[in-house]
Design an enzyme around this catalytic site. Structure first.
Site, PDB file in Angstrom:
ATOM      1  N   ASN A   1       0.797  -1.021  -0.097  1.00  0.00           N
ATOM      2  CA  ASN A   1       0.081  -0.021  -0.001  1.00  0.00           C
ATOM      3  C   ASN A   1       0.964   1.244   0.052  1.00  0.00           C
ATOM      4  O   ASN A   1       2.150   1.176  -0.450  1.00  0.00           O
ATOM      5  CB  ASN A   1      -0.973  -0.007   1.066  1.00  0.00           C
ATOM      6  CG  ASN A   1      -2.256   0.606   0.505  1.00  0.00           C
ATOM      7  OD1 ASN A   1      -2.302   1.860   0.040  1.00  0.00           O
ATOM      8  ND2 ASN A   1      -3.534  -0.126   1.027  1.00  0.00           N
ATOM      9  N   ARG A   2       0.122   2.429   0.351  1.00  0.00           N
ATOM     10  CA  ARG A   2       0.923   3.719   0.116  1.00  0.00           C
ATOM     11  C   ARG A   2       1.561   4.302   1.230  1.00  0.00           C
ATOM     12  O   ARG A   2       1.316   4.192   2.253  1.00  0.00           O
ATOM     13  CB  ARG A   2      -0.077   4.824  -0.427  1.00  0.00           C
ATOM     14  CG  ARG A   2      -0.555   4.085  -1.794  1.00  0.00           C
ATOM     15  CD  ARG A   2      -1.719   5.128  -2.397  1.00  0.00           C
ATOM     16  NE  ARG A   2      -2.178   4.751  -3.596  1.00  0.00           N
ATOM     17  CZ  ARG A   2      -2.750   3.535  -3.783  1.00  0.00           C
ATOM     18  NH1 ARG A   2      -3.211   2.733  -2.897  1.00  0.00           N
ATOM     19  NH2 ARG A   2      -3.164   3.347  -5.268  1.00  0.00           N
TER      20      ARG A   2
ATOM     21  N   HIS B   1       3.327  -0.149  -2.662  1.00  0.00           N
ATOM     22  CA  HIS B   1       3.965  -1.547  -2.662  1.00  0.00           C
ATOM     23  C   HIS B   1       5.402  -1.754  -2.654  1.00  0.00           C
ATOM     24  O   HIS B   1       5.780  -2.635  -3.745  1.00  0.00           O
ATOM     25  CB  HIS B   1       3.017  -2.269  -3.975  1.00  0.00           C
ATOM     26  CG  HIS B   1       1.717  -2.440  -3.931  1.00  0.00           C
ATOM     27  ND1 HIS B   1       1.047  -2.493  -2.599  1.00  0.00           N
ATOM     28  CD2 HIS B   1       0.627  -2.449  -4.926  1.00  0.00           C
ATOM     29  CE1 HIS B   1      -0.308  -2.665  -3.020  1.00  0.00           C
ATOM     30  NE2 HIS B   1      -0.479  -2.418  -4.159  1.00  0.00           N
TER      31      HIS B   1
ATOM     32  N   HIS C   1      -1.559 -10.366  -2.783  1.00  0.00           N
ATOM     33  CA  HIS C   1      -2.239  -9.442  -3.853  1.00  0.00           C
ATOM     34  C   HIS C   1      -2.790 -10.260  -4.909  1.00  0.00           C
ATOM     35  O   HIS C   1      -2.843 -10.004  -5.828  1.00  0.00           O
ATOM     36  CB  HIS C   1      -1.324  -8.415  -4.224  1.00  0.00           C
ATOM     37  CG  HIS C   1      -1.766  -7.189  -4.642  1.00  0.00           C
ATOM     38  ND1 HIS C   1      -2.876  -7.235  -5.333  1.00  0.00           N
ATOM     39  CD2 HIS C   1      -1.758  -6.016  -4.292  1.00  0.00           C
ATOM     40  CE1 HIS C   1      -3.552  -5.674  -5.832  1.00  0.00           C
ATOM     41  NE2 HIS C   1      -2.770  -5.304  -5.140  1.00  0.00           N
ATOM     42  N   SER C   2      -3.275 -11.278  -4.084  1.00  0.00           N
ATOM     43  CA  SER C   2      -4.406 -12.172  -4.951  1.00  0.00           C
ATOM     44  C   SER C   2      -5.567 -11.442  -5.849  1.00  0.00           C
ATOM     45  O   SER C   2      -6.096 -10.850  -5.035  1.00  0.00           O
ATOM     46  CB  SER C   2      -4.658 -13.430  -4.791  1.00  0.00           C
ATOM     47  OG  SER C   2      -3.510 -14.405  -4.443  1.00  0.00           O
ATOM     48  N   TYR C   3      -5.980 -11.533  -6.993  1.00  0.00           N
ATOM     49  CA  TYR C   3      -6.945 -11.183  -7.614  1.00  0.00           C
ATOM     50  C   TYR C   3      -7.910 -12.233  -7.937  1.00  0.00           C
ATOM     51  O   TYR C   3      -7.704 -13.221  -8.647  1.00  0.00           O
ATOM     52  CB  TYR C   3      -6.538 -10.556  -9.010  1.00  0.00           C
ATOM     53  CG  TYR C   3      -5.942  -9.183  -8.922  1.00  0.00           C
ATOM     54  CD1 TYR C   3      -4.603  -8.892  -8.695  1.00  0.00           C
ATOM     55  CD2 TYR C   3      -6.539  -7.939  -9.384  1.00  0.00           C
ATOM     56  CE1 TYR C   3      -4.082  -7.798  -8.578  1.00  0.00           C
ATOM     57  CE2 TYR C   3      -6.087  -6.776  -9.565  1.00  0.00           C
ATOM     58  CZ  TYR C   3      -4.776  -6.828  -9.138  1.00  0.00           C
ATOM     59  OH  TYR C   3      -4.057  -5.285  -9.053  1.00  0.00           O
TER      60      TYR C   3
ATOM     61  N   ASP D   1     -11.284   0.912  -3.264  1.00  0.00           N
ATOM     62  CA  ASP D   1      -9.898   0.775  -3.147  1.00  0.00           C
ATOM     63  C   ASP D   1      -9.660   1.590  -1.655  1.00  0.00           C
ATOM     64  O   ASP D   1      -8.956   2.444  -1.575  1.00  0.00           O
ATOM     65  CB  ASP D   1      -9.180   1.788  -4.117  1.00  0.00           C
ATOM     66  CG  ASP D   1      -7.760   1.139  -4.394  1.00  0.00           C
ATOM     67  OD1 ASP D   1      -7.381   0.427  -3.495  1.00  0.00           O
ATOM     68  OD2 ASP D   1      -7.214   1.797  -5.315  1.00  0.00           O
TER      69      ASP D   1
ATOM     70  N   GLN E   1      -7.903  -4.450   2.651  1.00  0.00           N
ATOM     71  CA  GLN E   1      -7.765  -3.397   1.533  1.00  0.00           C
ATOM     72  C   GLN E   1      -8.835  -3.962   0.721  1.00  0.00           C
ATOM     73  O   GLN E   1      -8.500  -5.060   0.086  1.00  0.00           O
ATOM     74  CB  GLN E   1      -6.464  -3.085   0.750  1.00  0.00           C
ATOM     75  CG  GLN E   1      -6.652  -1.882  -0.179  1.00  0.00           C
ATOM     76  CD  GLN E   1      -6.658  -0.652   0.118  1.00  0.00           C
ATOM     77  OE1 GLN E   1      -6.368  -0.248   1.204  1.00  0.00           O
ATOM     78  NE2 GLN E   1      -6.709   0.324  -0.739  1.00  0.00           N
TER      79      GLN E   1
ATOM     80  N   GLU F   1      -6.900  -7.523   0.616  1.00  0.00           N
ATOM     81  CA  GLU F   1      -5.395  -7.718   0.837  1.00  0.00           C
ATOM     82  C   GLU F   1      -5.380  -7.341   2.383  1.00  0.00           C
ATOM     83  O   GLU F   1      -5.779  -6.358   2.917  1.00  0.00           O
ATOM     84  CB  GLU F   1      -4.831  -6.558   0.273  1.00  0.00           C
ATOM     85  CG  GLU F   1      -4.647  -6.472  -1.126  1.00  0.00           C
ATOM     86  CD  GLU F   1      -4.357  -4.960  -1.851  1.00  0.00           C
ATOM     87  OE1 GLU F   1      -3.647  -4.418  -1.467  1.00  0.00           O
ATOM     88  OE2 GLU F   1      -5.106  -4.753  -2.726  1.00  0.00           O
TER      89      GLU F   1
HETATM   90  C1  BGC Z   1      -4.060  -0.561  -4.718  1.00  0.00           C
HETATM   91  C2  BGC Z   1      -4.569   0.024  -5.886  1.00  0.00           C
HETATM   92  C3  BGC Z   1      -3.585  -0.274  -7.131  1.00  0.00           C
HETATM   93  C4  BGC Z   1      -3.438  -1.883  -6.966  1.00  0.00           C
HETATM   94  C5  BGC Z   1      -2.260  -2.455  -8.083  1.00  0.00           C
HETATM   95  C6  BGC Z   1      -4.009  -1.975  -4.753  1.00  0.00           C
HETATM   96  O1  BGC Z   1      -3.430  -2.590  -3.718  1.00  0.00           O
HETATM   97  O2  BGC Z   1      -4.797  -0.104  -3.673  1.00  0.00           O
HETATM   98  O3  BGC Z   1      -4.861   1.316  -5.997  1.00  0.00           O
HETATM   99  O4  BGC Z   1      -4.010   0.065  -8.372  1.00  0.00           O
HETATM  100  O5  BGC Z   1      -3.005  -2.370  -5.841  1.00  0.00           O
HETATM  101  O6  BGC Z   1      -2.526  -3.608  -8.267  1.00  0.00           O
END
Ligand code: BGC
Length: 358
Positions: free
Chosen positions: A87-88, A113, A184-186, A257, A295, A323
């Protein structure tokens, strides 16, 4: 040892030398027809097959079909471990023990990340412990991507017999540092390649979330979710039900998000975080974590511009991420659970993604 996954991915398509280290594909299997494949490039989960309501094995995560595709930059976080800080971090700057640290700014004005070459892009040392578990370790050197301290990180992926993927994290440092590790699995519980997760029911064990500014940095204190507002997932509702509402937070995020505060009786307890269900396959995902936050990211920036597994392209909102992590930008918020790790302490964290169908 299997050489091909249930979805037809071949181990040989993942063999390469990257940064002087061997990269491979590891296939975990259990007694109940589930299978998880992972690569030590970025510690990425490549596929998760679980039975749907008819018993058909279904791959519920987005990914790519060979190591070359994972190495090019298009969506570098599919299935990956993100670190040193997922994250940020606002403006990519922070103060720790009176020292100033500068990170790469790679997401608007912020660091995302772990920077340019985060843990999602490095080669981890892999040891397959048995048919059901894989250990991945990485020594992140002092100064890597601007972070202080040599950080030794270990992640274990374990496929249990009740069709859960358990993830255990451990880390130690030799100098005070910060960390926030996540997977970070989708997910798309209708099967990867299905175009839209808006029909999935979602419930989140959270009575509050963190509103952000327009570049996804939390404003400060958690806000209580109000009845029937877009961020109220206390009872199940579809992800798509309110995603396009005229709501400033959804407009900033281009969808969800946001970090939700997981309800816990005590800090670090392994507690229920969220449940998602696909109406098409009946596949249910139940998640548990020791982390304080989750998240929810609804694939808002996917745009179908590249080819993933089975020739599928992944359009906007064709996946969601849950996440498990500490809150974004924690280092600038002393009231958030701490992301600081000191020498002599061991960081431990556990997350479970359990699948069933009905
Ligand atoms: C973030 C998104 C970002 C993504 C990238 C997420 O964890 O919050 O803003 O675009 O990751 O895969």
């Amino acid at each position: 040892m299997k050489t091909t996954t249930l979805g037809g991915l071949k181990k040989t398509d993942f063999e390469a030398i990257v940064d002087g280290k061997q990269v491979s594909l590891f296939i975990l299997t259990n007694k109940n027809g589930a299978e998880v494949a992972a690569t030590n490039f970025g510690a990425k989960i490549v596929s998760i097959h679980v039975p749907d309501k008819t018993g058909k094995p279904t791959d519920v995560v987005l990914g790519k079909s060979n190591i070359r595709d994972y190495m090019n930059d298009q969506e570098p976080y599919f299935g990956a471990i993100c670190g040193r800080t997922a994250n940020r971090i606002a403006f990519g700057r922070f103060l720790l023990d009176g020292e100033k640290y500068e990170l790469a700014v790679n997401n608007g004005p912020n660091s995302l990340h772990g920077g340019i070459k985060g843990y999602n892009s490095v080669v981890w040392d892999a040891k397959q412990i048995d048919e059901q578990s894989l250990q991945l370790s990485y020594l992140s050197p002092d100064g890597e991507e601007g972070f202080p301290g040599n950080l030794q990180v270990t992640v274990i992926y374990r496929l249990t017999d009740d069709n859960a993927l358990e993830i255990e994290y451990q880390a130690e440092t030799d100098k005070t540092t910060i960390l926030n590790l996540t997977n970070h699995s989708y997910f798309n519980l209708s099967g990867e390649g299905d175009p839209y997760i808006g029909d999935h029911e979602l419930q989140i064990n959270a009575t509050s979330f963190l509103p952000t500014n327009d570049v996804a940095i939390p404003l400060g204190r958690p806000e209580e979710v109000e009845d029937n507002t877009p961020f109220d997932f206390r009872s199940p509702k579809t992800i798509g039900a309110q995603i396009d509402d005229e709501n400033t937070q959804l407009i900033y995020g281009n969808g969800y998000d946001h970090n939700f505060i997981i309800r816990k009786n005590e800090e670090n307890e392994l507690s229920f975080a969220a449940r998602a269900v696909s109406p098409k396959t009946g596949i249910v995902l139940d998640t548990y974590t020791t982390e304080p936050g989750v998240q929810l990211y609804t694939g808002n920036f996917l745009d179908g511009s590249f080819v993933g597994k089975n020739g599928h392209t992944y359009p906007k909102r064709s996946a969601f991420c849950l996440e498990m992590q500490h809150y974004p930008d924690s280092i600038h918020h002393p009231d958030y659970p701490s992301v600081v790790l000191v020498p002599g302490e061991t960081f431990r964290s556990k997350t479970i993604y359990r699948f069933s169908a009905g």
